[in-house]
Structures are given as structure tokens and as C-alpha cells.
Write a protein that holds these residues in place. Sequence first.
Motif, PDB file in Angstrom:
ATOM      1  N   UNK A  80       0.838  -1.204   0.000  1.00 51.83           N
ATOM      2  CA  UNK A  80       0.000   0.000   0.000  1.00 51.83           C
ATOM      3  C   UNK A  80       0.873   1.254   0.000  1.00 51.83           C
ATOM      4  N   UNK A  81       1.950   1.240   0.790  1.00 52.40           N
ATOM      5  CA  UNK A  81       2.877   2.373   0.810  1.00 52.40           C
ATOM      6  C   UNK A  81       3.526   2.556  -0.563  1.00 52.40           C
ATOM      7  N   UNK A  85      10.044  17.771   0.568  1.00 56.59           N
ATOM      8  CA  UNK A  85      10.360  17.898   1.989  1.00 56.59           C
ATOM      9  C   UNK A  85       9.467  16.950   2.779  1.00 56.59           C
ATOM     10  N   UNK A  86       9.837  16.780   4.049  1.00 58.28           N
ATOM     11  CA  UNK A  86       9.032  15.942   4.926  1.00 58.28           C
ATOM     12  C   UNK A  86       7.833  16.700   5.496  1.00 58.28           C
ATOM     13  N   UNK A 113      -0.640  15.203  -0.259  1.00 62.43           N
ATOM     14  CA  UNK A 113      -1.048  14.300   0.810  1.00 62.43           C
ATOM     15  C   UNK A 113      -0.768  12.851   0.447  1.00 62.43           C
ATOM     16  N   UNK A 114      -0.210  12.128   1.410  1.00 64.36           N
ATOM     17  CA  UNK A 114       0.044  10.692   1.245  1.00 64.36           C
ATOM     18  C   UNK A 114       0.139  10.053   2.621  1.00 64.36           C
ATOM     19  N   UNK A 115      -0.612   8.997   2.828  1.00 63.40           N
ATOM     20  CA  UNK A 115      -0.609   8.287   4.101  1.00 63.40           C
ATOM     21  C   UNK A 115      -1.629   8.868   5.056  1.00 63.40           C
ATOM     22  N   UNK A 116      -2.144   8.004   5.918  1.00 64.46           N
ATOM     23  CA  UNK A 116      -3.159   8.417   6.881  1.00 64.46           C
ATOM     24  C   UNK A 116      -2.548   8.991   8.156  1.00 64.46           C
ATOM     25  N   UNK A 127       3.493   8.408  10.409  1.00 66.87           N
ATOM     26  CA  UNK A 127       4.291   7.191  10.215  1.00 66.87           C
ATOM     27  C   UNK A 127       4.109   6.624   8.807  1.00 66.87           C
ATOM     28  N   UNK A 128       2.863   6.586   8.324  1.00 69.66           N
ATOM     29  CA  UNK A 128       2.629   6.109   6.950  1.00 69.66           C
ATOM     30  C   UNK A 128       3.286   7.040   5.946  1.00 69.66           C
ATOM     31  N   UNK A 129       3.173   8.344   6.205  1.00 67.64           N
ATOM     32  CA  UNK A 129       3.809   9.316   5.302  1.00 67.64           C
ATOM     33  C   UNK A 129       5.321   9.099   5.265  1.00 67.64           C
ATOM     34  N   UNK A 130       5.931   8.791   6.422  1.00 71.21           N
ATOM     35  CA  UNK A 130       7.372   8.534   6.508  1.00 71.21           C
ATOM     36  C   UNK A 130       7.745   7.306   5.667  1.00 71.21           C
ATOM     37  N   UNK A 131       6.941   6.255   5.747  1.00 70.97           N
ATOM     38  CA  UNK A 131       7.206   5.037   4.956  1.00 70.97           C
ATOM     39  C   UNK A 131       7.113   5.331   3.460  1.00 70.97           C
TER      40      UNK A 131
END
Length: 170
Positions: free
Chosen positions: A52-53, A107-108, A146-149, A152-156
Motif C-alpha cells: 500500500x505504501x 520535503x518531509x 497528501x500521502x498516508x493516513x 508514520x505512513x507518510x514517513x514510509x
Amino acid sequence: SGGKFDFPVAALQAPRFISDEKWSLLDSKMGNKDVSMQDTAGAVVAIVGQAADAQAADRVRKILGREACIICILGENKYYSADSKKLVEAVASKLGAEADANFKFVTDGERGPGETFAKHCGDGSLVWNLVPVGQWSSFDRGVDVNAGASWDERRAILGLLGDIYITVEG
């Protein structure tokens, strides 16, 4: 699979984003009696999450341009050294002046190096700030994606997205 279902060979090979360790938990040929059903089930859940990531990273890459060289900027959400901030400002300024549209800087989306880089990278048109769904960076430069819920998901997803990573104090 033991080949009974005539799957294509590629379907039985580990995807690039799966570690050998996780993949080995699914290899029935190994006959490893030390691997419990819980370990195997956990590996399946982890692989599905990583898939999913990877799909989310692919969606972001499509937005940024598949042919773009994606450079991710990562770091703590604060500086421990004033010299680090000055270095990020200088690198961002130089890259912003010399990079063309084939480069995308991601960027993060957090305070610290990400915000500093976005602020000092040219006019910000090559900067993208990756943040979880429903969040925003509050930076005055770059486009939020936007990506990840969750963070932590965004980091992956960020870990799967870049071609090059610039890390600061990390």
C-alpha cells in the motif's frame, strides 16, 4: 506456490520493497518449523502494508512526473546546530538556482530542515511538501501533497519515493 496453479514466475518473486527476511517467512519450500503461523500472518500483513505504501509512493511519483529526479529532504523538526540551518539554506539556494524542471524537491513537510529548504529553494516551484491526508505543512513555499493516513505512513511512503535523500542531523 508449488507451481500447481501455473502462476507467472514474476508473481512468485519478492517485490522490490520487501525484505528478504519477510519474504522468507512465506517460502513454503524452506519448511522452517521455527516459523509460527503468527509470524507468517504478521509477514503477510506487513507485506500488504508495504505494498500500500509503494502504491501511494507511485501515485505521488505520478503527480511529480515519472521521469523527474526526486530529491527528498529529511531531518529533525528542530536544529541542534545553527551551522546546520545555514548549510540547508545554502544547499537549497544553490539547488534552487541550478535545478531545472526535471528535478523535484520533496520535503518531509515538517519544521526544521524541510521548512528551511522550501523557503530557500528558488521560487518554490520545484518544492513539494509530503504530509498525511488532512494535514498541511503551513510553509509559504512549495505545494503540499497528501500521502498516508498518519505521519508514520507518510514517513514510509517518503522512504520509497526518492531517488536521492538529503538528511540533516539525522
